[in-house]
Design a protein around this motif. Structure first.
Motif, short mmCIF file in Angstrom:
data_model
loop_
_atom_site.label_atom_id
_atom_site.label_comp_id
_atom_site.label_asym_id
_atom_site.label_seq_id
_atom_site.Cartn_x
_atom_site.Cartn_y
_atom_site.Cartn_z
N ALA A 161 0.83 -1.21 0.00
CA ALA A 161 0.00 0.00 0.00
C ALA A 161 0.86 1.26 0.00
O ALA A 161 0.45 2.30 -0.53
CB ALA A 161 -0.93 0.00 1.21
N CYS A 162 2.06 1.17 0.56
CA CYS A 162 2.94 2.34 0.60
C CYS A 162 3.62 2.59 -0.75
O CYS A 162 4.15 3.68 -0.98
CB CYS A 162 4.00 2.18 1.69
SG CYS A 162 5.10 0.77 1.45
N HIS A 185 -3.85 2.85 4.48
CA HIS A 185 -2.67 3.69 4.32
C HIS A 185 -3.04 5.16 4.28
O HIS A 185 -2.16 6.02 4.39
CB HIS A 185 -1.91 3.30 3.05
CG HIS A 185 -0.53 3.87 2.99
ND1 HIS A 185 0.49 3.48 3.84
CD2 HIS A 185 0.01 4.83 2.19
CE1 HIS A 185 1.58 4.15 3.57
NE2 HIS A 185 1.32 4.99 2.57
N LEU A 186 -4.32 5.46 4.12
CA LEU A 186 -4.74 6.86 4.10
C LEU A 186 -4.31 7.57 5.38
O LEU A 186 -3.79 8.68 5.35
CB LEU A 186 -6.26 6.95 3.94
CG LEU A 186 -6.84 6.59 2.57
CD1 LEU A 186 -8.35 6.42 2.66
CD2 LEU A 186 -6.47 7.65 1.54
N LYS A 187 -4.53 6.89 6.51
CA LYS A 187 -4.20 7.51 7.80
C LYS A 187 -2.70 7.47 8.08
O LYS A 187 -2.19 8.26 8.89
CB LYS A 187 -4.97 6.81 8.92
CG LYS A 187 -4.94 7.56 10.24
CD LYS A 187 -5.88 6.93 11.25
CE LYS A 187 -5.89 7.71 12.55
NZ LYS A 187 -6.84 7.12 13.53
N GLN A 188 -1.98 6.53 7.43
CA GLN A 188 -0.55 6.40 7.67
C GLN A 188 0.29 7.30 6.78
O GLN A 188 1.50 7.39 6.95
CB GLN A 188 -0.12 4.94 7.44
CG GLN A 188 -0.78 3.94 8.38
CD GLN A 188 -0.43 4.19 9.83
OE1 GLN A 188 0.70 4.56 10.16
NE2 GLN A 188 -1.40 3.99 10.72
N PRO A 191 0.92 15.34 2.47
CA PRO A 191 -0.27 15.51 1.62
C PRO A 191 -0.11 14.82 0.27
O PRO A 191 -1.08 14.30 -0.29
CB PRO A 191 -0.37 17.03 1.47
CG PRO A 191 0.31 17.58 2.67
CD PRO A 191 1.43 16.64 2.97
N GLU A 192 1.11 14.81 -0.28
CA GLU A 192 1.36 14.16 -1.56
C GLU A 192 1.14 12.65 -1.45
O GLU A 192 0.56 12.03 -2.36
CB GLU A 192 2.77 14.45 -2.05
CG GLU A 192 3.04 15.89 -2.42
CD GLU A 192 3.21 16.81 -1.21
OE1 GLU A 192 3.11 18.04 -1.37
OE2 GLU A 192 3.44 16.27 -0.09
N GLU A 193 1.60 12.05 -0.36
CA GLU A 193 1.42 10.61 -0.18
C GLU A 193 -0.06 10.28 0.01
O GLU A 193 -0.55 9.27 -0.52
CB GLU A 193 2.23 10.13 1.03
CG GLU A 193 2.23 8.62 1.18
CD GLU A 193 3.10 8.16 2.35
OE1 GLU A 193 3.18 6.94 2.56
OE2 GLU A 193 3.68 9.02 3.05
N TYR A 194 -0.79 11.13 0.73
CA TYR A 194 -2.23 10.91 0.90
C TYR A 194 -2.93 11.01 -0.45
O TYR A 194 -3.80 10.17 -0.78
CB TYR A 194 -2.81 11.94 1.87
CG TYR A 194 -4.30 11.78 2.09
CD1 TYR A 194 -4.79 10.97 3.10
CD2 TYR A 194 -5.22 12.43 1.26
CE1 TYR A 194 -6.16 10.82 3.30
CE2 TYR A 194 -6.58 12.29 1.44
CZ TYR A 194 -7.05 11.47 2.47
OH TYR A 194 -8.40 11.31 2.65
N THR A 219 -2.34 7.89 -2.47
CA THR A 219 -3.12 6.76 -1.98
C THR A 219 -4.58 6.90 -2.38
O THR A 219 -5.23 5.94 -2.80
CB THR A 219 -3.00 6.65 -0.45
OG1 THR A 219 -1.62 6.54 -0.09
CG2 THR A 219 -3.74 5.42 0.06
N ARG A 220 -5.11 8.13 -2.25
CA ARG A 220 -6.50 8.36 -2.66
C ARG A 220 -6.68 8.09 -4.15
O ARG A 220 -7.66 7.46 -4.57
CB ARG A 220 -6.91 9.80 -2.35
CG ARG A 220 -8.37 10.09 -2.66
CD ARG A 220 -8.69 11.58 -2.56
NE ARG A 220 -10.13 11.80 -2.74
CZ ARG A 220 -10.74 11.84 -3.92
NH1 ARG A 220 -10.02 11.66 -5.03
NH2 ARG A 220 -12.05 12.03 -4.00
N GLU A 221 -5.73 8.55 -4.95
CA GLU A 221 -5.82 8.34 -6.39
C GLU A 221 -5.79 6.84 -6.72
O GLU A 221 -6.51 6.37 -7.62
CB GLU A 221 -4.67 9.05 -7.09
CG GLU A 221 -4.70 8.91 -8.60
CD GLU A 221 -3.52 9.59 -9.27
OE1 GLU A 221 -3.53 9.71 -10.50
OE2 GLU A 221 -2.58 10.01 -8.56
N THR A 222 -4.98 6.08 -5.99
CA THR A 222 -4.91 4.64 -6.21
C THR A 222 -6.26 3.99 -5.94
O THR A 222 -6.74 3.16 -6.73
CB THR A 222 -3.84 4.00 -5.31
OG1 THR A 222 -2.56 4.57 -5.61
CG2 THR A 222 -3.78 2.50 -5.51
#
Length: 693
Positions: free
Chosen positions: A78-79, A502-505, A509-512, A515-518
Motif C-alpha cells: 500500500a505504501c 494507508h490513508l491515515k498512515q 499531503p502528496e502521499e495521501y 493513496t487516494r488516487e490509487t
C-alpha cells in the motif's frame, strides 16, 4: 544485483554485531518489515538473506512466463502502489522480483541487507536475547547476538520428500516437485500424472497437458474454491510463446472475472460488460461449453464459496480437462514399475513421470524442535505474529488469506511490529493475547473447511481489520462521509485492500493524494451492484437476528457487523426497517435481487446433480469433475438462467450503472487497445510502467 553490503566476513561482522534487531529473510515480508522499521525511526537493524538478491520464493522458484494468481492491487504494498491499478494487471514472478528490487533501493534498505548469508541456527538465550549462527556463502560460521528477531523467512523452504510417501514406492519413472518445474519441454509426448488440486497443480497441469501425450490429475477429496485469474490473462502461468496471450480476443478462451462467483450462473454473470452485451452473451456461452465447466462443477460438489474456502485462483486444470484430454482421478494408492493404481481401483499404465504439487514441508530449519512446536502453527501466536511464551520474536508473513494476498497483510503486521520496537505501542497483556488467539482460532477453523490442514489460513478482511485496530490505521469514516463522499462510496463499493488503511498512515499531503488516487482508480467489484444487494441483505439479516445471522451464514469474516453493539443494532433496525421510503427503495430491491440469486443457485442443474450424487454416496471430486452425459443440460440451463437473470435485474442494473458507476470509476476497466498492446510485450511493459507510481 546481488552485490553484498560489505566485502568480507570480518567487516560484515563488525557492522552487523552493532545492530539491535535482526530480520531473517529479504522476501516480500522481510523487505516490508525493514521499511516499516525505518519509517518508525528504527535504524539499528540488519537483514540476512540466503539468496543473492531480494525476492525469496518468487526469485527461487521462478519459471518461464510465470505470473501471480492475484492482481497487483493486492501484491503491491500500500505504501508503494504500481502506476496503473485500473486494469488489475498481474505481475510476472520476474516482474515482481524487479518490483522488490526497486522497493529496496527506493526505501534505502540496501545498506541494511547482507545477501548470500544463511542463518544456520537461531535460539533464545536465558537473558531474553537471541543468538544466531550465520554463514556467508561457504565460509565459516559466525555467532551474533540480537535483542529482537523478526522472522520473515516463511515455511516454503524444503519441498516434500517423495521417499516419505509410501504410495510412490516402486515407481520406476521420474518424480518431480512443482518447485523444480521450469517448462513442459521435458514432458513432450510423455504420459504424466500430476498430484494436487491447488494453484501450482492447476498451473502445471494445463501446461503439461498441452505437451504430453496423456495426462492425469490426481486430486484429494477437497480442492480450493476454483476461480479464474481474471479476464485478461490466459488459463495458465506457463506459456511457451514470447507473450502473454490476451484471451478476451478469443471468446472460447475468455474466462469470467473472479470478482464474484457464487456458482456457475453467478460466475457467468460476472463477465458482464455493459459496453457490448452481444459479445457478453457470446463469451458466456463459449465459457459455459469450454474451460470453466469442470471447475465450477467441482466448486458445487465441494459446496465451496469465497467465504468458506481458500481460493484456487487458476482454472488451468479445468481447461486441461475440457480441452486437452486430461483425466481427473482420485489420489494415488500404489505404484508398481510404471503402472499407477488410484484409490478407485483404476490404473494408468506406461506412466513416464509423476509431478508432485502437494506443497512444502511446514518447517523453519534454523529453529530448534521445541521452538518449532510452539510457532510452526501460526494460530498459536497473537495475530500470527507474537507467541505469548516466546519473548522478543516476531513472525511476519505467516498468514495466508483465503482470498487476497500476503504482502499487504505482512505490511500491516510489519507496521505493528515497528510500533512495538520503536516504543510507540505495547503488547496486550498475556491473558488478553491468549483469549484473542483462541477466539481467532475458533473463527478461522469454523469459517474455512480446510483451516485445520492449512494452519495459516485466515480471512483477508477479518485479519486486516484487526491489524488496523492494533495500528490505529482506520480512516475516519464519519469524516470521510461528509468531507469526501466519493472516496467514502468507493471504499464501500470498491475492492477491499490495504490502501484504505494507508490513508491515515500517509506522512505527507502528496502521499495521501497518491493513496487516494490509487483507491479511486481501482475498478469496482464486478458486478458490484449485485454484490451490494447481497451485502445489504446480509446487513438486514443481522439487524433482525443479530449475531446468529453472522454465524449461521458465515458473514463474520466478511462484514463489519460483528463489531456493532446490540444497542446500535436495535436502533438501526427501528430507524431503517420502519421507514417506508427505505423499505420501498432499499429493502425491497435488495431482497428481490438476493432472492433471485438464491433461486438460481438452488435450481442450477449442476447443483441438483451434485445433491443426487451425494445421496448416491458418490464422494470423489474426480468422478464429479469428469465429463458427464448431463453436461449438455447444464450448459443449456445455465444459458437460460443467465438470460433470465439479465432480464429480471435489468432496471436495477441500468440504474446502478448509469447513475452511480460513472461517478466512482475514474477510468473504465474495459480493456483498451493500449492494454492489448502492452500485454503482447509484457517484459518491456513491466520495466517501463510497473515500478512505482
Amino acid at each position: 544485483e546481488g552485490e553484498r553490503r560489505v566485502d568480507g566476513l570480518a567487516e560484515m561482522t563488525s557492522v552487523a554485531k552493532a545492530q539491535r534487531i535482526c530480520i531473517i529473510g529479504a522476501g516480500a515480508s522481510g523487505v516490508i518489515a525493514a521499511r516499516e522499521l525505518k519509517v518508525a525511526g528504527v535504524e539499528d537493524f540488519v537483514v540476512f538473506e540466503i539468496q543473492e538478491g531480494p525476492g525469496g520464493l518468487y526469485k527461487r522458484d521462478n519459471y518461464a512466463n510465470s505470473c501471480h494468481t492475484t492482481n497487483m492491487c493486492f501484491t503491491s504494498y500500500a505504501c508503494c502502489p504500481p502506476k496503473d491499478v485500473s486494469q488489475c494487471d498481474h505481475y510476472t514472478l520476474g516482474g515482481y522480483v524487479q518490483y522488490l528490487e526497486a522497493f529496496v533501493e527506493q526505501s534505502d534498505l540496501r545498506r541494511h541487507i547482507y545477501y548470500g548469508t544463511r542463518v544456520v541456527k537461531a535460539a533464545p538465550m536465558p537473558d531474553g536475547r537471541w543468538e544466531l549462527r550465520i554463514q556467508e556463502g561457504e565460509g565459516p560460521e559466525e555467532t551474533f547476538t540480537f535483542e529482537k528477531v523478526i522472522c520473515a523467512s516463511g515455511t516454503h523452504t524444503n519441498h516434500d520428500d517423495p521417499k516419505r510417501h509410501p504410495w510412490l514406492e516402486g515407481f520406476e519413472g521420474d518424480i518431480y516437485h512443482s518447485s523444480e518445474f521450469r517448462n513442459s519441454s521435458v514432458f513432450e509426448n510423455k504420459r504424466v500424472i500430476i498430484c494436487g488440486g491447488g494453484e501450482s497443480a492447476s498451473d502445471v497441469t494445463i501446461h503439461t497437458a498441452k505437451a504430453a501425450s496423456q495426462t492425469w490429475i490426481a486430486m484429494r477429496s477437497r480442492t480450493g474454491h476454483i476461480t479464474p485469474r481474471g479476464p485478461h490473462l490466459p488459463e495458465t502461468d506457463h506459456d511457451s510463446a514470447p507473450r502473454v496471450e490476451n484471451h478476451r480476443t478469443d471468446p472460447d478462451h475468455y474466462p469470467p472475472d473472479a470478482g464474484f462467483d457464487l456458482d456457475l450462473t453467478m460466475a457467468l454473470f460476472s463477465t458482464s460488460d455493459v459496453v457490448n452485451p452481444a459479445q457478453l452473451y457470446k463469451d458466456v456461452v463459449a465459457m459455459c461449453t469450454k474451460d470453466f465447466m469442470p471447475g465450477m462443477k467441482i466448486n458445487v460438489y465441494n459446496k465451496s464459496f469465497v467465504t468458506n474456502q481458500f481460493g484456487c485462483k487458476n482454472c488451468g486444470f479445468s481447461s486441461a480437462i475440457a480441452r486437452y484430454g486430461c483425466i481427473p482421478k482420485p489420489p494415488i494408492k500404489s505404484c508398481a514399475a510404471r503402472v499407477v493404481t488410484f484409490e478407485d481401483g483404476t490404473t494408468a499404465e506406461d506412466v513416464d513421470a509423476i509431478i508432485l504439487c502437494i506443497g512444502y514441508r511446514n518447517d523453519i530449519v534454523f529453529f530448534e524442535d521445541d521452538l518449532k512446536c510452539k510457532i510452526l502453527n501460526p494460530r498459536n501466536s497473537f495475530k500470527h505474529c507474537v507467541h505469548p511464551e516466546v519473548d522478543n520474536l516476531y513472525l511476519v508473513g505467516f498468514v495466508r488469506p483465503a482470498f487476497g494476498n500476503i504482502p499487504q497483510l505482512a505490511e500491516m503486521q510489519s507496521r505493528w511490529v515497528a510500533q512495538l520496537l520503536s516504543g510507540r505501542a505495547t503488547l496486550p497483556p498475556r491473558e488478553a493475547m491468549i483469549t484473542k488467539i483462541e477466539a481467532d482460532r475458533e473463527f478461522e477453523e469454523n469459517q474455512f473447511v480446510s483451516a485445520k490442514r492449512l494452519k495459516a489460513l485466515t480471512s483477508f478482511y477479518h485479519f486486516a481489520m484487526d491489524m488496523a485496530d492494533l495500528t490505529d490505521s482506520h480512516p475516519n469514516y464519519g469524516r470521510l462521509f461528509f468531507d469526501d463522499p466519493v472516496l467514502f462510496a468507493k471504499i464501500l463499493l470498491g475492492q477491499f485492500t490495504g490502501y484504505i488503511f494507508h490513508l491515515k498512515q500517509a506522512k505527507t499531503p502528496e502521499e495521501y493524494a497518491r493513496t487516494r488516487e490509487t483507491i479511486m482508480n481501482m475498478p469496482l467489484a464486478n458486478p458490484w451492484h449485485i454484490d451490494l444487494a447481497l451485502f445489504m441483505s446480509s446487513f438486514h439479516l443481522f439487524l433482525v437476528f443479530g449475531g446468529f445471522a453472522s454465524d449461521a451464514f458465515k458473514l463474520k469474516g466478511t462484514t463489519p457487523f460483528h463489531r456493532m453493539s446490540t444497542g446500535v443494532r436495535l436502533f438501526l433496525a427501528a430507524v431503517l426497517l420502519l421507514n417506508p421510503v427505505y423499505l420501498l427503495f432499499v429493502f425491497l430491491p435488495m431482497t428481490y435481487i438476493t432472492l433471485l440469486c438464491l433461486a438460481f443457485i438452488n435450481t442450477n442443474t449442476v447443483r441438483i446433480a451434485s445433491n443426487i450424487d451425494f445421496l448416491r454416496g458418490i464422494n470423489r471430486p474426480s468422478y464429479y469433475v469428469a465429463k458427464s452425459n448431463w453436461d449438455w443440460l447444464h450448459k443449456r440451463t445455465a444459458r437460460v438462467q443467465f438470460f433470465a437473470f439479465i432480464l429480471l435485474t435489468m432496471p436495477y442494473d441500468l440504474f446502478m450503472t448509469v447513475f452511480v458507476q460513472k461517478h466512482l470509476v475514474n477510468q473504465s476497466h474495459v480493456p483498451t487497445k493500449k492494454f492489448f498492446e502492452r500485454q503482447m510485450n509484457y517484459k518491456s511493459y513491466y520495466s517501463e510502467h510497473i515500478i512505482f507510481a
